[in-house]
Write an enzyme that holds these catalytic residues in place. Structure first.
Site, mmCIF file in Angstrom:
data_model
loop_
_atom_site.group_PDB
_atom_site.id
_atom_site.type_symbol
_atom_site.label_atom_id
_atom_site.label_comp_id
_atom_site.label_asym_id
_atom_site.label_seq_id
_atom_site.Cartn_x
_atom_site.Cartn_y
_atom_site.Cartn_z
ATOM 1 N N CYS A 114 0.808 -1.227 0.000
ATOM 2 C CA CYS A 114 0.000 0.000 0.000
ATOM 3 C C CYS A 114 0.840 1.275 0.000
ATOM 4 O O CYS A 114 0.318 2.358 -0.242
ATOM 5 C CB CYS A 114 -0.959 -0.005 1.184
ATOM 6 S SG CYS A 114 -2.151 -1.346 1.044
ATOM 7 N N HIS A 254 -3.460 7.089 2.242
ATOM 8 C CA HIS A 254 -3.808 5.769 1.733
ATOM 9 C C HIS A 254 -5.166 5.379 2.329
ATOM 10 O O HIS A 254 -5.439 5.626 3.490
ATOM 11 C CB HIS A 254 -2.734 4.759 2.139
ATOM 12 C CG HIS A 254 -3.137 3.352 1.876
ATOM 13 N ND1 HIS A 254 -3.552 2.927 0.639
ATOM 14 C CD2 HIS A 254 -3.218 2.278 2.706
ATOM 15 C CE1 HIS A 254 -3.865 1.648 0.714
ATOM 16 N NE2 HIS A 254 -3.675 1.229 1.951
ATOM 17 N N ASN A 284 -10.037 -0.414 -0.554
ATOM 18 C CA ASN A 284 -8.575 -0.305 -0.574
ATOM 19 C C ASN A 284 -8.051 -0.878 -1.892
ATOM 20 O O ASN A 284 -8.080 -2.088 -2.098
ATOM 21 C CB ASN A 284 -8.010 -1.077 0.631
ATOM 22 C CG ASN A 284 -6.488 -0.992 0.709
ATOM 23 O OD1 ASN A 284 -5.828 -0.490 -0.198
ATOM 24 N ND2 ASN A 284 -5.936 -1.502 1.797
HETATM 25 N N1 ACO Z 1 -18.087 -8.863 9.014
HETATM 26 C C1 ACO Z 1 -18.488 -9.108 10.264
HETATM 27 N N2 ACO Z 1 -17.637 -9.388 11.269
HETATM 28 C C2 ACO Z 1 -16.328 -9.421 10.974
HETATM 29 C C3 ACO Z 1 -15.839 -9.187 9.675
HETATM 30 C C4 ACO Z 1 -16.775 -8.894 8.674
HETATM 31 N N3 ACO Z 1 -16.412 -8.644 7.406
HETATM 32 N N4 ACO Z 1 -14.495 -9.278 9.696
HETATM 33 C C5 ACO Z 1 -14.138 -9.571 10.953
HETATM 34 N N5 ACO Z 1 -15.231 -9.667 11.736
HETATM 35 C C6 ACO Z 1 -15.318 -9.978 13.145
HETATM 36 C C7 ACO Z 1 -14.096 -10.713 13.635
HETATM 37 O O1 ACO Z 1 -14.233 -12.102 13.398
HETATM 38 C C8 ACO Z 1 -14.098 -10.383 15.107
HETATM 39 O O2 ACO Z 1 -15.012 -11.210 15.771
HETATM 40 P P1 ACO Z 1 -14.616 -11.853 17.195
HETATM 41 O O3 ACO Z 1 -14.442 -10.672 18.093
HETATM 42 O O4 ACO Z 1 -15.788 -12.703 17.479
HETATM 43 O O5 ACO Z 1 -13.351 -12.594 16.948
HETATM 44 C C9 ACO Z 1 -14.660 -8.965 15.138
HETATM 45 O O6 ACO Z 1 -15.338 -8.770 13.886
HETATM 46 C C10 ACO Z 1 -13.595 -7.892 15.293
HETATM 47 O O7 ACO Z 1 -12.540 -8.209 14.398
HETATM 48 P P2 ACO Z 1 -11.257 -7.318 14.313
HETATM 49 O O8 ACO Z 1 -10.299 -7.905 13.332
HETATM 50 O O9 ACO Z 1 -10.749 -6.982 15.679
HETATM 51 O O10 ACO Z 1 -11.914 -6.005 13.682
HETATM 52 P P3 ACO Z 1 -11.273 -4.595 13.551
HETATM 53 O O11 ACO Z 1 -12.095 -3.603 14.235
HETATM 54 O O12 ACO Z 1 -9.799 -4.600 13.847
HETATM 55 O O13 ACO Z 1 -11.433 -4.323 11.981
HETATM 56 C C11 ACO Z 1 -10.057 -4.425 10.014
HETATM 57 C C12 ACO Z 1 -10.819 -5.221 11.061
HETATM 58 C C13 ACO Z 1 -11.059 -3.573 9.251
HETATM 59 C C14 ACO Z 1 -9.337 -5.367 9.063
HETATM 60 C C15 ACO Z 1 -9.037 -3.497 10.710
HETATM 61 O O14 ACO Z 1 -8.312 -4.249 11.658
HETATM 62 C C16 ACO Z 1 -8.049 -2.835 9.778
HETATM 63 O O15 ACO Z 1 -8.385 -1.954 9.021
HETATM 64 N N6 ACO Z 1 -6.724 -3.186 9.866
HETATM 65 C C17 ACO Z 1 -5.661 -2.474 9.162
HETATM 66 C C18 ACO Z 1 -5.692 -2.646 7.673
HETATM 67 C C19 ACO Z 1 -4.495 -1.949 7.045
HETATM 68 O O16 ACO Z 1 -4.230 -0.789 7.270
HETATM 69 N N7 ACO Z 1 -3.700 -2.688 6.264
HETATM 70 C C20 ACO Z 1 -2.510 -2.117 5.691
HETATM 71 C C21 ACO Z 1 -2.690 -1.743 4.278
HETATM 72 S S1 ACO Z 1 -3.236 -3.090 3.261
HETATM 73 C C22 ACO Z 1 -1.877 -3.607 2.266
HETATM 74 O O17 ACO Z 1 -0.755 -3.243 2.465
HETATM 75 C C23 ACO Z 1 -2.145 -4.593 1.165
#
Ligand code: ACO
Length: 346
Positions: A114, A254, A284
């Site tokens: 990214c 980003h 993204n």
């Molecule tokens: N729908 C419903 N529930 C979901 C989904 C979904 N699509 N995805 C995950 N959940 C659930 C999980 O299973 C978890 O349930 P649990 O508590 O029972 O285990 C709960 O929701 C919370 O999951 P988290 O992973 O803690 O959710 P979070 O609030 O962290 O959001 C996300 C997830 C959106 C992926 C976030 O962590 C994020 O944006 N991370 C950073 C992404 C990023 O910046 N990446 C770098 C760039 S990408 C690249 O370089 C290619």
């Protein structure tokens, strides 16, 4: 001193939309969760199986050439930032070179997930600043749908396909890419990666069975690094250049997660009106997010505006750029006095 300025912006987005409602039919998720946790409503998907990243990159490059009114043979260097090249080799930049007919250009791909566009922008800027090259095409393009596992709700809601491209040319009026700060830390490489298909895990029935050809992300952990990385580096570039929140006209972040962007803006002391946000419509698109924002907001930027570009991605990689925008409107007309200086310098 010569600076490299962005003098035209192009883009490509596939027509097909994948909405949150569509994803509800595919995995156990819902619109409310996706919108509140990420800010995304829909993404674009390149469904045509015969077309890949080079197709989108080529379309974006062609738009740059059209807008700038130049021929492809004028391009000196092509840099394509991508983690979804058409194939391992040749580089996607070679395919773009042939497809646009840039007969005098050389080029290469750059892999920084990214942060790829920022890394490529910084690299391209050095080529211009050295005085060795006049026109560098920097492209960020990713067909994320080719490596996303549409049975994994943790990742499939996040990504979309797209491409953005910019032309870099010398600016002697004090505008352009004035500073960049880039970082790499590979100690947590396995939190965001695609393990299959490389020399470590060459493609085999086993790698397919283990689903190693899909992007893997430990979202919660990456989130913390992303907030710290992006907000931290945006702060660093402001400090290095004596910029306060008031001095910054736009933050171009980003687009991985709206909450990471909010935190970055807060840390920079800027209001959300100054932040370019299109994650809602495109998700993204990895290396394409920043040039797609530049494309969408180009008409609002004014010559001399202070832009801070910031990104965080797999690797980990992260960075920021301080750009003084070089033109008003949707394309740059080279000012007569600059033409004269450039001609005199030759
Ligand atoms: N729908 C419903 N529930 C979901 C989904 C979904 N699509 N995805 C995950 N959940 C659930 C999980 O299973 C978890 O349930 P649990 O508590 O029972 O285990 C709960 O929701 C919370 O999951 P988290 O992973 O803690 O959710 P979070 O609030 O962290 O959001 C996300 C997830 C959106 C992926 C976030 O962590 C994020 O944006 N991370 C950073 C992404 C990023 O910046 N990446 C770098 C760039 S990408 C690249 O370089 C290619």
């Amino acid at each position: 001193m010569l600076h490299a300025a962005i003098t035209a912006v192009g883009h490509f987005l596939p027509e097909d939309r994948l909405t949150n409602a569509d994803l509800e039919q595919m995995v156990d998720t819902n619109d409310e969760w996706i919108r509140s946790r990420t800010g995304i409503r829909e993404r674009r998907i390149l469904r045509d199986e015969d077309k890949a990243t080079s197709f989108m990159a080529t379309e974006a490059a062609r738009e740059v050439l059209r807008k700038r009114g130049i021929g492809a043979e004028e391009i000196d260097v092509i840099i394509v930032a991508t983690v979804t090249p058409d194939m391992f080799f040749p580089a996607t930049a070679c395919l773009v070179q042939a497809q646009i007919g840039a007969t005098n250009a050389w080029g290469f791909d750059l892999s920084a997930a990214c942060s790829g566009f920022l890394f490529a922008l910084s690299t391209g800027a050095r080529f211009i600043e050295s005085g060795r090259y006049d026109k560098v095409l920097v492209i960020g393009a990713d067909k994320m749908s080719s490596i996303v596992d549409y049975t994994d709700r943790n990742t499939c809601v996040l990504f979309g396909d797209g491409a953005g491209a910019v032309l870099l040319e010398a600016d002697v009026a004090g505008n352009g890419i004035l500073d960049t700060v880039l970082h790499t830390d590979g100690s947590n490489w396995d939190m965001l990666c695609m393990k299959g298909g490389g020399s470590l895990n060459p493609s085999s029935h086993e790698t397919l069975d283990k689903r190693l050809h899909y992007l893997h992300q430990e979202g919660r952990a990456v989130f913390k690094f992303a907030v710290e990385g992006m907000a931290g580096v945006a702060g660093t570039i402001m400090e290095r250049n004596g910029l306060s929140g008031e001095d910054v006209h736009y933050l171009i972040p980003h687009q991985a997660n709206q909450r990471i962007i909010d935190a970055t803006a807060r840390r920079m002391g800027i209001t959300m009106e100054k932040v370019t946000l299109n994650i809602e419509r495109y998700g993204n698109t990895t290396a394409a997010t920043i040039p797609l924002c530049l494309y969408d907001w180009e008409g609002d930027f004014r010559r001399g505006d202070n832009l801070v570009l910031a990104a965080f991605g797999g690797g980990f990689t992260w960075g920021a750029a301080y750009v003084k925008w070089a033109y008003d409107g949707s394309t740059m007309a080279v000012p007569a006095e600059q033409e004269e200086v450039l001609v005199a310098a030759e």
